[in-house]
Design a protein around this motif. Structure first.
Motif, PDB file in Angstrom:
ATOM      1  N   UNK A 252       1.039  -1.951  -0.218  1.00 24.67           N
ATOM      2  CA  UNK A 252       0.267   0.443   0.012  1.00 24.67           C
ATOM      3  C   UNK A 252       0.775   0.912  -0.220  1.00 24.67           C
ATOM      4  N   UNK A 253       1.890   1.654  -0.847  1.00 25.45           N
ATOM      5  CA  UNK A 253       2.486   2.304  -0.788  1.00 25.45           C
ATOM      6  C   UNK A 253       1.973   3.755  -0.956  1.00 25.45           C
ATOM      7  N   UNK A 254       2.257   5.108  -0.639  1.00 27.39           N
ATOM      8  CA  UNK A 254       2.256   6.031  -1.137  1.00 27.39           C
ATOM      9  C   UNK A 254       2.793   6.948  -1.566  1.00 27.39           C
ATOM     10  N   UNK A 255       1.669   7.743  -2.118  1.00 30.23           N
ATOM     11  CA  UNK A 255       3.569   8.910  -2.351  1.00 30.23           C
ATOM     12  C   UNK A 255       3.910   9.760  -2.237  1.00 30.23           C
ATOM     13  N   UNK A 256       4.242  10.111  -1.129  1.00 28.31           N
ATOM     14  CA  UNK A 256       4.641  10.551   0.231  1.00 28.31           C
ATOM     15  C   UNK A 256       6.271   9.961   0.772  1.00 28.31           C
TER      16      UNK A 256
ATOM     17  N   UNK B 261      12.313  -2.085  -9.040  1.00 28.22           N
ATOM     18  CA  UNK B 261      11.604  -1.960 -10.008  1.00 28.22           C
ATOM     19  C   UNK B 261       9.986  -2.140 -10.776  1.00 28.22           C
ATOM     20  N   UNK B 262       8.697  -2.754  -9.532  1.00 25.01           N
ATOM     21  CA  UNK B 262       7.652  -2.441  -9.186  1.00 25.01           C
ATOM     22  C   UNK B 262       7.515  -1.624  -8.358  1.00 25.01           C
ATOM     23  N   UNK B 263       7.951  -1.888  -7.017  1.00 27.99           N
ATOM     24  CA  UNK B 263       7.992  -0.104  -6.864  1.00 27.99           C
ATOM     25  C   UNK B 263       7.722   0.908  -6.806  1.00 27.99           C
ATOM     26  N   UNK B 264       8.872   0.838  -7.953  1.00 29.15           N
ATOM     27  CA  UNK B 264       9.234   2.292  -8.403  1.00 29.15           C
ATOM     28  C   UNK B 264       7.534   2.746  -9.408  1.00 29.15           C
ATOM     29  N   UNK B 265       7.321   2.128  -9.855  1.00 28.94           N
ATOM     30  CA  UNK B 265       6.071   1.993 -10.312  1.00 28.94           C
ATOM     31  C   UNK B 265       5.549   3.127  -9.683  1.00 28.94           C
ATOM     32  N   UNK B 266       5.116   2.551  -8.240  1.00 28.53           N
ATOM     33  CA  UNK B 266       3.794   3.716  -7.645  1.00 28.53           C
ATOM     34  C   UNK B 266       4.685   5.317  -7.235  1.00 28.53           C
TER      35      UNK B 266
ATOM     36  N   UNK C 294      24.039   1.222 -10.366  1.00 28.71           N
ATOM     37  CA  UNK C 294      24.698   2.060 -11.549  1.00 28.71           C
ATOM     38  C   UNK C 294      23.417   1.567 -13.118  1.00 28.71           C
ATOM     39  N   UNK C 295      22.653   0.469 -12.414  1.00 22.45           N
ATOM     40  CA  UNK C 295      20.618   0.020 -12.953  1.00 22.45           C
ATOM     41  C   UNK C 295      19.513   0.513 -12.816  1.00 22.45           C
ATOM     42  N   UNK C 296      19.798   1.629 -11.977  1.00 19.05           N
ATOM     43  CA  UNK C 296      18.626   1.933 -10.673  1.00 19.05           C
ATOM     44  C   UNK C 296      19.297   3.351 -10.402  1.00 19.05           C
ATOM     45  N   UNK C 297      19.016   3.467 -11.246  1.00 21.14           N
ATOM     46  CA  UNK C 297      19.302   5.071 -10.598  1.00 21.14           C
ATOM     47  C   UNK C 297      19.078   5.985  -9.259  1.00 21.14           C
ATOM     48  N   UNK C 298      17.432   5.871  -9.686  1.00 25.86           N
ATOM     49  CA  UNK C 298      16.377   6.702  -8.732  1.00 25.86           C
ATOM     50  C   UNK C 298      16.258   6.108  -7.514  1.00 25.86           C
ATOM     51  N   UNK C 299      16.834   4.699  -6.747  1.00 28.99           N
ATOM     52  CA  UNK C 299      17.036   4.052  -6.107  1.00 28.99           C
ATOM     53  C   UNK C 299      18.168   5.202  -5.524  1.00 28.99           C
TER      54      UNK C 299
ATOM     55  N   UNK D 185       6.695   7.031  -5.117  1.00 31.29           N
ATOM     56  CA  UNK D 185       7.623   6.998  -4.275  1.00 31.29           C
ATOM     57  C   UNK D 185       8.403   7.956  -3.962  1.00 31.29           C
ATOM     58  N   UNK D 186       7.992   9.125  -2.623  1.00 29.25           N
ATOM     59  CA  UNK D 186       9.112  10.780  -2.784  1.00 29.25           C
ATOM     60  C   UNK D 186      10.574   9.685  -2.512  1.00 29.25           C
ATOM     61  N   UNK D 187      10.653   8.290  -1.842  1.00 33.24           N
ATOM     62  CA  UNK D 187      12.283   7.768  -1.664  1.00 33.24           C
ATOM     63  C   UNK D 187      12.227   6.507  -1.920  1.00 33.24           C
TER      64      UNK D 187
END
Length: 344
Positions: free
Chosen positions: A164-168, A185-190, A210-215, A192-194
Protein backbone atom coordinates in the motif's frame (compact mmCIF):
# COMPACT_ATOMS: atom_id res chain seq x y z
CA UNK A 1 14.99 -35.13 -22.80
CA UNK A 2 17.58 -33.60 -20.47
CA UNK A 3 16.27 -32.51 -17.07
CA UNK A 4 18.09 -31.17 -14.01
CA UNK A 5 16.92 -33.39 -11.16
CA UNK A 6 16.81 -33.29 -7.36
CA UNK A 7 18.50 -36.53 -6.26
CA UNK A 8 18.83 -36.01 -2.51
CA UNK A 9 19.82 -33.28 -0.09
CA UNK A 10 22.94 -31.64 -1.46
CA UNK A 11 22.77 -33.32 -4.87
CA UNK A 12 21.23 -32.35 -8.21
CA UNK A 13 22.06 -34.15 -11.47
CA UNK A 14 21.40 -33.68 -15.19
CA UNK A 15 19.50 -36.78 -16.27
CA UNK A 16 17.78 -38.15 -19.34
CA UNK A 17 14.03 -38.36 -18.71
CA UNK A 18 10.96 -39.06 -20.85
CA UNK A 19 9.25 -36.04 -22.39
CA UNK A 20 6.23 -35.12 -20.24
CA UNK A 21 2.73 -36.05 -21.40
CA UNK A 22 -0.68 -34.50 -20.83
CA UNK A 23 -2.20 -36.00 -17.68
CA UNK A 24 -5.28 -33.81 -17.44
CA UNK A 25 -7.60 -31.94 -19.80
CA UNK A 26 -6.37 -28.67 -18.26
CA UNK A 27 -2.67 -29.43 -18.84
CA UNK A 28 -0.32 -27.94 -21.40
CA UNK A 29 3.09 -29.12 -22.58
CA UNK A 30 5.58 -26.28 -23.06
CA UNK A 31 8.90 -26.48 -24.87
CA UNK A 32 11.21 -24.47 -22.65
CA UNK A 33 13.20 -21.81 -24.50
CA UNK A 34 14.71 -20.04 -21.49
CA UNK A 35 14.80 -20.85 -17.79
CA UNK A 36 16.60 -19.43 -14.77
CA UNK A 37 18.25 -20.51 -11.56
CA UNK A 38 16.55 -19.18 -8.45
CA UNK A 39 17.69 -18.98 -4.86
CA UNK A 40 14.70 -21.19 -4.00
CA UNK A 41 16.35 -23.94 -6.08
CA UNK A 42 19.34 -23.66 -3.76
CA UNK A 43 17.00 -23.92 -0.78
CA UNK A 44 15.79 -27.25 -2.20
CA UNK A 45 19.33 -28.45 -2.74
CA UNK A 46 20.27 -27.56 0.83
CA UNK A 47 17.25 -29.35 2.30
CA UNK A 48 15.42 -26.19 3.38
CA UNK A 49 12.22 -27.06 1.51
CA UNK A 50 10.86 -30.22 3.18
CA UNK A 51 7.96 -30.52 0.73
CA UNK A 52 10.34 -30.82 -2.23
CA UNK A 53 10.23 -34.35 -3.68
CA UNK A 54 13.45 -36.19 -4.59
CA UNK A 55 13.36 -37.21 -8.23
CA UNK A 56 11.56 -34.10 -9.49
CA UNK A 57 12.96 -31.87 -12.19
CA UNK A 58 13.80 -28.53 -10.57
CA UNK A 59 13.15 -25.06 -11.92
CA UNK A 60 10.09 -22.83 -11.58
CA UNK A 61 10.97 -19.73 -13.61
CA UNK A 62 10.80 -20.20 -17.37
CA UNK A 63 9.33 -19.16 -20.71
CA UNK A 64 8.65 -21.29 -23.75
CA UNK A 65 6.42 -22.28 -26.64
CA UNK A 66 3.20 -24.23 -26.18
CA UNK A 67 3.48 -27.64 -27.86
CA UNK A 68 0.25 -29.34 -26.83
CA UNK A 69 -2.84 -28.52 -24.77
CA UNK A 70 -5.62 -30.45 -23.10
CA UNK A 71 -9.21 -30.18 -24.30
CA UNK A 72 -10.19 -27.68 -21.59
CA UNK A 73 -7.31 -25.26 -22.22
CA UNK A 74 -8.70 -22.18 -23.97
CA UNK A 75 -6.38 -19.28 -23.07
CA UNK A 76 -3.37 -20.53 -25.03
CA UNK A 77 -2.81 -22.70 -28.10
CA UNK A 78 0.11 -24.58 -29.66
CA UNK A 79 2.68 -22.16 -31.03
CA UNK A 80 2.05 -19.42 -28.45
CA UNK A 81 5.07 -17.99 -26.63
CA UNK A 82 4.24 -18.00 -22.94
CA UNK A 83 5.46 -17.25 -19.46
CA UNK A 84 4.96 -19.94 -16.83
CA UNK A 85 3.58 -18.97 -13.43
CA UNK A 86 5.49 -20.18 -10.40
CA UNK A 87 2.14 -20.92 -8.74
CA UNK A 88 -0.23 -23.69 -9.73
CA UNK A 89 -3.81 -22.67 -9.00
CA UNK A 90 -7.26 -23.93 -9.95
CA UNK A 91 -8.99 -20.54 -10.07
CA UNK A 92 -12.13 -21.97 -8.44
CA UNK A 93 -11.47 -22.54 -4.74
CA UNK A 94 -12.11 -19.94 -2.00
CA UNK A 95 -8.52 -18.71 -1.90
CA UNK A 96 -8.14 -18.46 -5.69
CA UNK A 97 -11.33 -16.41 -5.95
CA UNK A 98 -9.94 -14.04 -3.30
CA UNK A 99 -6.70 -13.65 -5.27
CA UNK A 100 -4.67 -15.70 -2.77
CA UNK A 101 -3.53 -18.21 -5.39
CA UNK A 102 -0.52 -19.29 -3.34
CA UNK A 103 -3.03 -20.95 -1.00
CA UNK A 104 -4.97 -22.84 -3.69
CA UNK A 105 -6.51 -25.91 -2.06
CA UNK A 106 -5.92 -28.20 -5.05
CA UNK A 107 -3.50 -31.03 -4.25
CA UNK A 108 -0.97 -29.45 -6.60
CA UNK A 109 -1.85 -25.89 -5.65
CA UNK A 110 0.73 -23.32 -4.63
CA UNK A 111 4.38 -23.85 -5.42
CA UNK A 112 4.33 -27.17 -7.23
CA UNK A 113 6.51 -26.81 -10.34
CA UNK A 114 10.10 -27.69 -9.59
CA UNK A 115 9.20 -28.56 -6.01
CA UNK A 116 6.48 -31.22 -5.82
CA UNK A 117 6.06 -31.90 -9.55
CA UNK A 118 8.54 -31.69 -12.42
CA UNK A 119 9.68 -28.16 -13.25
CA UNK A 120 11.33 -26.36 -16.11
CA UNK A 121 15.10 -26.67 -15.98
CA UNK A 122 14.57 -29.12 -18.79
CA UNK A 123 13.67 -29.26 -22.46
CA UNK A 124 9.94 -29.60 -21.78
CA UNK A 125 7.57 -29.05 -18.87
CA UNK A 126 3.98 -30.04 -18.15
CA UNK A 127 1.96 -27.14 -16.73
CA UNK A 128 -1.22 -28.04 -14.80
CA UNK A 129 -4.17 -25.62 -14.90
CA UNK A 130 -2.66 -24.01 -17.98
CA UNK A 131 -5.49 -21.49 -18.33
CA UNK A 132 -4.23 -19.88 -15.13
CA UNK A 133 -0.57 -20.87 -15.25
CA UNK A 134 0.39 -19.59 -18.70
CA UNK A 135 0.35 -16.06 -20.12
CA UNK A 136 0.98 -15.17 -23.76
CA UNK A 137 4.05 -13.01 -24.31
CA UNK A 138 3.42 -9.90 -26.45
CA UNK A 139 5.19 -9.98 -29.81
CA UNK A 140 7.28 -6.94 -28.86
CA UNK A 141 8.63 -8.61 -25.69
CA UNK A 142 11.64 -10.94 -25.87
CA UNK A 143 12.07 -14.14 -23.90
CA UNK A 144 14.75 -12.41 -21.83
CA UNK A 145 12.41 -9.52 -20.99
CA UNK A 146 9.62 -11.92 -20.00
CA UNK A 147 11.69 -14.49 -18.10
CA UNK A 148 11.08 -13.20 -14.58
CA UNK A 149 7.37 -12.51 -15.02
CA UNK A 150 6.08 -15.69 -13.41
CA UNK A 151 8.29 -15.62 -10.32
CA UNK A 152 10.63 -12.77 -9.39
CA UNK A 153 8.56 -10.01 -10.95
CA UNK A 154 5.37 -11.61 -9.67
CA UNK A 155 6.93 -11.60 -6.20
CA UNK A 156 7.98 -7.97 -6.44
CA UNK A 157 4.65 -6.90 -7.91
CA UNK A 158 2.65 -8.69 -5.22
CA UNK A 159 4.88 -7.35 -2.42
CA UNK A 160 4.48 -3.84 -3.79
CA UNK A 161 0.72 -4.18 -4.08
CA UNK A 162 0.12 -5.39 -0.53
CA UNK A 163 2.49 -2.76 0.90
CA UNK A 164 0.00 0.00 0.00
CA UNK A 165 2.71 2.47 -1.04
CA UNK A 166 1.70 6.15 -1.05
CA UNK A 167 3.25 9.10 -2.96
CA UNK A 168 4.81 10.70 0.13
CA UNK A 169 6.31 7.47 1.45
CA UNK A 170 9.90 6.53 2.10
CA UNK A 171 10.21 2.91 1.02
CA UNK A 172 13.07 0.69 2.17
CA UNK A 173 13.91 -2.52 0.32
CA UNK A 174 16.21 -4.92 2.14
CA UNK A 175 18.22 -6.91 -0.38
CA UNK A 176 19.58 -6.05 -3.83
CA UNK A 177 19.78 -9.53 -5.26
CA UNK A 178 17.56 -10.51 -8.21
CA UNK A 179 14.36 -10.60 -6.12
CA UNK A 180 15.20 -7.30 -4.47
CA UNK A 181 15.85 -5.55 -7.76
CA UNK A 182 12.68 -6.95 -9.32
CA UNK A 183 10.84 -5.65 -6.27
CA UNK A 184 12.56 -2.29 -6.75
CA UNK A 185 11.42 -2.17 -10.39
CA UNK A 186 7.82 -2.65 -9.23
CA UNK A 187 8.06 -0.20 -6.32
CA UNK A 188 9.31 2.50 -8.69
CA UNK A 189 6.03 2.20 -10.61
CA UNK A 190 4.28 3.64 -7.53
CA UNK A 191 6.55 6.73 -7.61
CA UNK A 192 7.05 7.13 -3.85
CA UNK A 193 8.94 10.16 -2.58
CA UNK A 194 12.07 8.18 -1.67
CA UNK A 195 13.25 4.63 -2.31
CA UNK A 196 16.21 3.16 -0.40
CA UNK A 197 17.86 -0.17 -1.15
CA UNK A 198 19.98 -1.86 1.51
CA UNK A 199 22.50 -4.53 0.49
CA UNK A 200 25.58 -5.96 2.24
CA UNK A 201 27.41 -7.08 -0.91
CA UNK A 202 29.49 -4.29 -2.46
CA UNK A 203 29.20 -5.67 -6.01
CA UNK A 204 25.42 -5.79 -5.75
CA UNK A 205 25.30 -2.28 -4.35
CA UNK A 206 27.27 -1.06 -7.34
CA UNK A 207 25.00 -3.02 -9.69
CA UNK A 208 21.91 -1.40 -8.14
CA UNK A 209 23.42 2.08 -8.41
CA UNK A 210 24.37 1.57 -12.05
CA UNK A 211 21.07 0.13 -13.19
CA UNK A 212 18.54 1.86 -10.91
CA UNK A 213 19.77 5.42 -10.33
CA UNK A 214 16.33 6.47 -9.06
CA UNK A 215 17.03 4.67 -5.77
CA UNK A 216 19.41 5.44 -2.94
CA UNK A 217 21.72 2.56 -2.01
CA UNK A 218 23.22 1.90 1.42
CA UNK A 219 25.05 -0.81 3.36
CA UNK A 220 23.38 -2.51 6.37
CA UNK A 221 25.71 -0.96 8.94
CA UNK A 222 24.50 2.51 7.94
CA UNK A 223 20.91 1.83 6.98
CA UNK A 224 19.17 2.78 10.25
CA UNK A 225 20.57 6.30 10.41
CA UNK A 226 20.42 6.69 6.63
CA UNK A 227 16.72 5.80 6.58
CA UNK A 228 15.93 8.26 9.37
CA UNK A 229 17.75 11.00 7.48
CA UNK A 230 15.67 10.37 4.36
CA UNK A 231 12.25 10.01 5.98
CA UNK A 232 9.87 12.46 7.58
CA UNK A 233 8.76 10.47 10.60
CA UNK A 234 11.75 8.67 12.07
CA UNK A 235 11.89 5.68 9.77
CA UNK A 236 10.60 4.10 6.59
CA UNK A 237 6.88 4.21 5.94
CA UNK A 238 7.10 0.89 4.11
CA UNK A 239 9.76 -1.81 4.46
CA UNK A 240 9.97 -4.73 2.04
CA UNK A 241 12.23 -7.54 3.26
CA UNK A 242 13.44 -9.73 0.40
CA UNK A 243 16.90 -10.77 1.61
CA UNK A 244 15.92 -13.66 3.88
CA UNK A 245 18.64 -13.33 6.51
CA UNK A 246 18.47 -12.94 10.28
CA UNK A 247 20.02 -9.48 10.10
CA UNK A 248 17.60 -8.34 7.41
CA UNK A 249 14.60 -9.53 9.42
CA UNK A 250 15.82 -7.51 12.41
CA UNK A 251 16.55 -4.42 10.33
CA UNK A 252 13.08 -4.61 8.80
CA UNK A 253 11.37 -3.63 12.03
CA UNK A 254 14.22 -1.47 13.35
CA UNK A 255 14.13 0.76 10.26
CA UNK A 256 10.36 1.11 10.19
CA UNK A 257 8.67 4.16 11.66
CA UNK A 258 5.83 3.62 14.16
CA UNK A 259 2.67 2.32 12.47
CA UNK A 260 4.57 1.38 9.32
CA UNK A 261 3.89 -1.62 7.10
CA UNK A 262 6.63 -4.28 7.01
CA UNK A 263 6.19 -6.72 4.13
CA UNK A 264 8.21 -9.92 4.36
CA UNK A 265 8.49 -11.87 1.10
CA UNK A 266 11.81 -13.62 1.74
CA UNK A 267 12.12 -17.39 2.13
CA UNK A 268 14.10 -18.20 5.29
CA UNK A 269 16.25 -21.19 6.09
CA UNK A 270 15.13 -21.19 9.72
CA UNK A 271 12.48 -19.65 12.01
CA UNK A 272 12.73 -15.98 12.94
CA UNK A 273 11.91 -14.38 16.29
CA UNK A 274 9.74 -11.34 16.86
CA UNK A 275 11.27 -9.48 19.86
CA UNK A 276 7.93 -8.11 20.97
CA UNK A 277 9.21 -6.31 24.11
CA UNK A 278 11.67 -4.33 21.96
CA UNK A 279 9.01 -3.64 19.36
CA UNK A 280 6.33 -2.63 21.85
CA UNK A 281 4.77 0.69 20.95
CA UNK A 282 5.85 0.72 17.30
CA UNK A 283 2.41 -0.62 16.32
CA UNK A 284 3.79 -2.25 13.17
CA UNK A 285 1.71 -4.05 10.57
CA UNK A 286 3.45 -7.19 9.27
CA UNK A 287 2.41 -8.73 5.96
CA UNK A 288 3.99 -12.07 5.13
CA UNK A 289 3.72 -15.12 2.93
CA UNK A 290 4.48 -16.61 -0.46
CA UNK A 291 3.96 -14.80 -3.74
CA UNK A 292 0.41 -14.63 -5.11
CA UNK A 293 1.32 -14.69 -8.78
CA UNK A 294 -1.98 -13.60 -10.29
CA UNK A 295 -0.86 -10.34 -11.96
CA UNK A 296 1.33 -11.71 -14.75
CA UNK A 297 -0.76 -10.23 -17.57
CA UNK A 298 -0.42 -6.76 -16.07
CA UNK A 299 3.33 -7.27 -15.57
CA UNK A 300 3.77 -8.29 -19.20
CA UNK A 301 1.94 -5.16 -20.29
CA UNK A 302 4.26 -3.01 -18.17
CA UNK A 303 7.21 -4.71 -19.86
CA UNK A 304 5.69 -4.18 -23.31
CA UNK A 305 5.12 -0.50 -22.46
CA UNK A 306 8.78 -0.08 -21.54
CA UNK A 307 8.03 0.65 -17.87
CA UNK A 308 9.86 -2.39 -16.47
CA UNK A 309 13.10 -3.81 -17.82
CA UNK A 310 14.91 -6.47 -15.81
CA UNK A 311 17.10 -7.80 -18.61
CA UNK A 312 20.26 -6.33 -16.96
CA UNK A 313 19.79 -8.97 -14.23
CA UNK A 314 20.61 -11.74 -16.72
CA UNK A 315 24.37 -11.55 -16.35
CA UNK A 316 25.18 -15.10 -17.51
CA UNK A 317 23.59 -17.51 -20.00
CA UNK A 318 24.43 -21.21 -20.29
CA UNK A 319 23.21 -24.14 -22.38
CA UNK A 320 21.33 -26.76 -20.37
CA UNK A 321 24.21 -29.22 -20.65
CA UNK A 322 26.37 -26.74 -18.65
CA UNK A 323 23.82 -26.10 -15.93
CA UNK A 324 26.04 -27.49 -13.18
CA UNK A 325 28.64 -24.83 -13.90
CA UNK A 326 25.90 -22.20 -13.86
CA UNK A 327 24.75 -23.44 -10.44
CA UNK A 328 28.30 -23.34 -9.12
CA UNK A 329 28.75 -19.71 -10.16
CA UNK A 330 25.30 -18.70 -8.93
CA UNK A 331 25.68 -20.37 -5.54
CA UNK A 332 29.12 -18.90 -4.94
CA UNK A 333 28.36 -15.52 -6.57
CA UNK A 334 31.38 -15.88 -8.78
CA UNK A 335 32.15 -13.74 -11.85
CA UNK A 336 29.66 -11.10 -10.72
CA UNK A 337 26.72 -13.37 -11.46
CA UNK A 338 23.34 -11.81 -10.65
CA UNK A 339 21.04 -14.19 -12.47
CA UNK A 340 21.93 -17.20 -14.61
CA UNK A 341 19.69 -18.09 -17.55
CA UNK A 342 19.56 -21.56 -19.09
CA UNK A 343 18.84 -22.27 -22.74
CA UNK A 344 17.76 -25.88 -23.39
Amino acid sequence: MLAYTYIKQGEFALLEKPKPQLLNEQDAIVRVTLASICTSDLHIKHGSVPRAVPGITVGHEMVGIVEEVGEEVTNVKPGDRVTVNVETFCGECFFCKQGFVNNCTDKNGGWALGCRIDGGQAEYVRVPYANQGLNRIPDTVTDEQALFTGDLLATGFWATRISDIQPEDTVLILGAGPTGLCTLACVLQKQPKCVIVCEKDEARRQFAKANYPQALVVAPDKVIDFTKEHSAHGGADRVLEVAGTDDAFRLAWECARPNAIVTVVALYDKPQTLPLPDMYGKNLIFKTGGVDGCDCEEILQLIADGKIDTTPLITHTYPLKEIEEAYRLFENREDGVMKAAIKP
